[in-house]
Design an enzyme around this catalytic site. Structure first.
Site, PDB file in Angstrom:
ATOM      1  N   ARG A  14       0.828  -1.206   0.000  1.00 52.22           N
ATOM      2  CA  ARG A  14       0.000   0.000   0.000  1.00 52.22           C
ATOM      3  C   ARG A  14       0.865   1.261   0.000  1.00 52.22           C
ATOM      4  O   ARG A  14       2.045   1.227   0.320  1.00 52.22           O
ATOM      5  CB  ARG A  14      -0.924   0.008   1.225  1.00 52.22           C
ATOM      6  CG  ARG A  14      -2.018  -1.024   1.185  1.00 52.22           C
ATOM      7  CD  ARG A  14      -2.787  -1.087   2.500  1.00 52.22           C
ATOM      8  NE  ARG A  14      -1.978  -1.653   3.584  1.00 52.22           N
ATOM      9  CZ  ARG A  14      -2.412  -1.809   4.832  1.00 52.22           C
ATOM     10  NH1 ARG A  14      -3.629  -1.410   5.161  1.00 52.22           N
ATOM     11  NH2 ARG A  14      -1.625  -2.348   5.744  1.00 52.22           N
ATOM     12  N   LYS A  56       2.499   2.003   7.410  1.00 50.33           N
ATOM     13  CA  LYS A  56       2.816   1.104   8.509  1.00 50.33           C
ATOM     14  C   LYS A  56       3.695   1.778   9.553  1.00 50.33           C
ATOM     15  O   LYS A  56       4.246   2.855   9.344  1.00 50.33           O
ATOM     16  CB  LYS A  56       3.514  -0.157   7.982  1.00 50.33           C
ATOM     17  CG  LYS A  56       2.624  -1.002   7.060  1.00 50.33           C
ATOM     18  CD  LYS A  56       1.336  -1.466   7.746  1.00 50.33           C
ATOM     19  CE  LYS A  56       1.582  -2.540   8.794  1.00 50.33           C
ATOM     20  NZ  LYS A  56       0.315  -3.025   9.397  1.00 50.33           N
ATOM     21  N   TYR A 100      -0.302   4.242  10.652  1.00 54.55           N
ATOM     22  CA  TYR A 100      -0.760   3.252  11.625  1.00 54.55           C
ATOM     23  C   TYR A 100       0.424   2.952  12.535  1.00 54.55           C
ATOM     24  O   TYR A 100       1.366   2.276  12.140  1.00 54.55           O
ATOM     25  CB  TYR A 100      -1.208   1.960  10.931  1.00 54.55           C
ATOM     26  CG  TYR A 100      -2.535   2.053  10.205  1.00 54.55           C
ATOM     27  CD1 TYR A 100      -3.710   2.328  10.900  1.00 54.55           C
ATOM     28  CD2 TYR A 100      -2.609   1.833   8.840  1.00 54.55           C
ATOM     29  CE1 TYR A 100      -4.921   2.405  10.234  1.00 54.55           C
ATOM     30  CE2 TYR A 100      -3.823   1.893   8.167  1.00 54.55           C
ATOM     31  CZ  TYR A 100      -4.980   2.187   8.872  1.00 54.55           C
ATOM     32  OH  TYR A 100      -6.179   2.248   8.222  1.00 54.55           O
ATOM     33  N   HIS A 141       0.264   1.612  15.936  1.00 56.31           N
ATOM     34  CA  HIS A 141       0.095   0.407  16.759  1.00 56.31           C
ATOM     35  C   HIS A 141       1.140   0.384  17.882  1.00 56.31           C
ATOM     36  O   HIS A 141       1.873  -0.588  18.060  1.00 56.31           O
ATOM     37  CB  HIS A 141       0.187  -0.849  15.891  1.00 56.31           C
ATOM     38  CG  HIS A 141      -0.872  -0.931  14.838  1.00 56.31           C
ATOM     39  ND1 HIS A 141      -2.217  -1.028  15.159  1.00 56.31           N
ATOM     40  CD2 HIS A 141      -0.800  -0.915  13.485  1.00 56.31           C
ATOM     41  CE1 HIS A 141      -2.920  -1.078  14.038  1.00 56.31           C
ATOM     42  NE2 HIS A 141      -2.093  -1.002  13.019  1.00 56.31           N
ATOM     43  N   GLU A 147      -5.181   4.649  13.587  1.00 54.65           N
ATOM     44  CA  GLU A 147      -6.143   3.718  14.184  1.00 54.65           C
ATOM     45  C   GLU A 147      -6.838   4.255  15.431  1.00 54.65           C
ATOM     46  O   GLU A 147      -7.848   3.709  15.867  1.00 54.65           O
ATOM     47  CB  GLU A 147      -5.458   2.382  14.524  1.00 54.65           C
ATOM     48  CG  GLU A 147      -4.474   2.422  15.677  1.00 54.65           C
ATOM     49  CD  GLU A 147      -3.056   2.784  15.249  1.00 54.65           C
ATOM     50  OE1 GLU A 147      -2.136   2.593  16.066  1.00 54.65           O
ATOM     51  OE2 GLU A 147      -2.869   3.262  14.111  1.00 54.65           O
ATOM     52  N   ASP A 166      -4.966 -10.198  17.021  1.00 52.81           N
ATOM     53  CA  ASP A 166      -4.338  -9.870  18.295  1.00 52.81           C
ATOM     54  C   ASP A 166      -3.652 -11.126  18.811  1.00 52.81           C
ATOM     55  O   ASP A 166      -4.318 -12.135  19.081  1.00 52.81           O
ATOM     56  CB  ASP A 166      -5.379  -9.400  19.314  1.00 52.81           C
ATOM     57  CG  ASP A 166      -5.996  -8.067  18.947  1.00 52.81           C
ATOM     58  OD1 ASP A 166      -5.241  -7.193  18.506  1.00 52.81           O
ATOM     59  OD2 ASP A 166      -7.211  -7.907  19.099  1.00 52.81           O
TER      60      ASP A 166
END
Length: 374
Positions: A15, A74, A93, A95, A117, A269
Site C-alpha cells: 500500500r 505502517k 498506523y 500500533h 487507528e 491480536d
C-alpha cells in the site's frame, strides 16, 4: 509544509499512504509533497502520475530528512529510526501497543506521532481504520475460500450454497466494520452465517443491511459453544483489550470444533480473543493447532493494495491536510478526534492505552501541547 510519502519497507506491504490525487490536493493547498520513487508501484500508481500531480521525486533518506510530515501506512521499522528528527510529524498506523521499542524511539527523538487507528469521530467510530477493517473482513472470507480447497490443504469444502449438499456454516464474532465485510461476502455466497455480538443496537443495524441467511446471536458462552460445534469457519473480528489476560476462545475450545475447521483471525491480536492465534504473514499465512487451521495475517488489506490505498488515502487526507494547513499543534487542539490519535509529543507519551500496558508515564495530549505553547 513539506510532506513526505515514502515507499513502505515492511515485508509484503504494497500500500501507499497518498495516491496521486491526494498529492494533487495537498499541492493545490500550497504544500510541497516529496514522493519516494516507486512508492505507489505496489498499488498500481506510477511515478509519472505523482509528478503530474505536482509531487517531487526524492530519494529515501533525503525525503526523511527534509519532510516536516512523514505520511505513510505502517509503523516505523528499526532501519528508519535514525532518519527521524525532532518535531517531525509521523502520520501512520503506529500500533504503539504492539511496538514498545518503536514508541520509545519516537519519544527519544521528540517525534509527534499521530496514529490513524486511534482517531475517532462523534459516533465513536474510527474513520481512518474503518475502510481497512471492511477490506480485512472481506479478505478474511476470501482467505477461507482459498484455504478450504483440498489443493491448498483444506477439507475441499466449497463455502457456498450448493444443491444436494449441506450448506456450510460460517460464524463471525463481532458485527463491526470487519464483521460486516466478512458477512456480506459469506452471505452472498449462500452460506449459513451467524454473527455473535453483545451490542444489540449494532446487531439490529446490521440486520437491516444483511440478507435473511444471516442470523444474529447474543455473544454468551452458550451461544459461542453452539457455534463452535457446528461451524466450518470461525472468523474473529473483534479487537481484544491489550490489558486483558483472558480469552473468548480458549485452546480447550478447539476440541469442540469439527476436524479440519478453520479459524480466520481478522483482528489478529496475538493471544487475544482467540488464545491460539499468533500473527502470520502473506508468505506463511497458516498453521495448525489440534487439527484446526489458523489464518492470522496481520495486513490482509495489503493483498488488495490498489483498492486499500485508494480508500485509506481518502480517509486520512482530511487530517493530513488539517495538520499541514494549520500546523500539527493547532490542528490537534482544534479537533479532539484527531487529538485522540496523538501518541507521542515532544518526548511525552500521550496515548493512555499504551502507557497502561507498558507501565510508562502518560501525559494528557491537550496538556502536553499546551505545555509548549504557554
Amino acid at each position: 509544509m513539506i510532506i513526505g510519502v515514502p515507499k513502505e519497507i515492511k515485508k509484503n506491504e504494497y500500500r501507499v499512504a497518498a495516491t496521486p490525487s491526494a498529492v494533487a490536493a495537498l499541492v493545490r493547498r500550497g504544500h510541497t509533497v516529496l514522493f519516494e520513487p516507486d512508492c505507489g508501484a505496489g498499488s498500481g500508481f506510477a511515478d509519472e502520475a505523482y509528478a503530474a500531480a505536482g509531487g517531487v521525486s526524492c530519494p529515501h533518506e533525503e525525503l526523511y530528512r527534509r519532510c516536516d510530515m512523514l505520511y505513510k501506512v505502517k509503523e516505523i521499522e528499526p532501519s528508519e529510526y535514525a532518519l527521524l528528527h525532532e518535531g517531525q510529524i509521523v502520520f501512520t498506523y503506529l500500533h504503539s501497543n504492539a511496538h514498545p521499542e518503536m514508541t520509545r524511539e519516537l519519544l527519544a527523538r521528540g517525534v509527534t506521532g499521530v496514529a490513524y487507528e486511534d482517531i475517532d469521530d462523534d459516533e465513536g467510530q474510527f474513520p481512518a481504520l474503518a475502510p481497512m477493517s471492511v477490506l480485512a473482513g472481506k479478505g478474511g472470507f476470501i482467505a477461507a475460500l482459498y484455504f478450504s480447497q483440498s489443493v491448498h490443504g483444506g477439507r475441499g469444502l466449497l463455502l457456498s450454497r450448493v444443491a444436494g449438499v449441506p450448506t456450510p456454516d460460517i460464524t463471525i464474532i463481532g458485527c463491526g466494520n470487519s464483521g460486516m465485510g466478512a458477512a456480506e461476502l459469506a452471505a452472498a455466497f449462500g452460506n449459513r452465517v451467524t454473527i455473535l455480538d453483545v451490542n444489540r443496537r449494532a446487531m439490529n443495524a446490521a440486520k437491516e443491511k444483511l440478507p435473511a441467511n444471516v442470523e444474529f446471536l447474543y455473544s454468551d458462552r452458550g451461544n459461542l459453544e453452539l457455534c463452535l460445534k457446528r461451524t466450518d469457519v470461525l472468523i474473529n473480528c473483534i479487537l481484544w483489550d491489550k490489558t486483558r489476560t483472558d480469552h473468548l476462545v480458549n485452546r480447550e475450545d478447539l476440541k469442540l470444533m469439527k476436524p479440519g475447521a478453520m479459524i480466520i483471525d481478522v483482528a489478529c491480536d496475538d493471544c487475544g480473543a482467540i488464545e491460539t492465534c499468533a500473527s502470520t504473514s502473506h508468505d506463511n499465512p497458516i498453521y495448525y493447532i489440534d487439527g484446526i487451521l489458523h489464518y492470522a495475517v496481520d495486513n490482509i488489506p495489503s493483498g488488495f493494495s490498489c483498492t486499500s490505498s485508494q480508500t485509506l488515502s481518502a480517509a486520512t487526507l482530511p487530517f493530513a491536510a488539517a495538520m499541514a494547513d494549520k500546523g500539527a499543534e493547532q490542528a490537534l487542539l482544534d479537533d479532539p478526534h484527531l487529538r485522540r490519535g496523538l501518541t507521542t509529543y515532544r518526548g511525552m507519551l500521550t496515548l493512555e492505552e499504551t502507557a497502561r500496558k507498558h507501565h510508562m508515564e502518560y501525559t494528557d495530549p491537550r496538556d502536553a501541547i499546551l505545555r509548549f505553547r504557554r
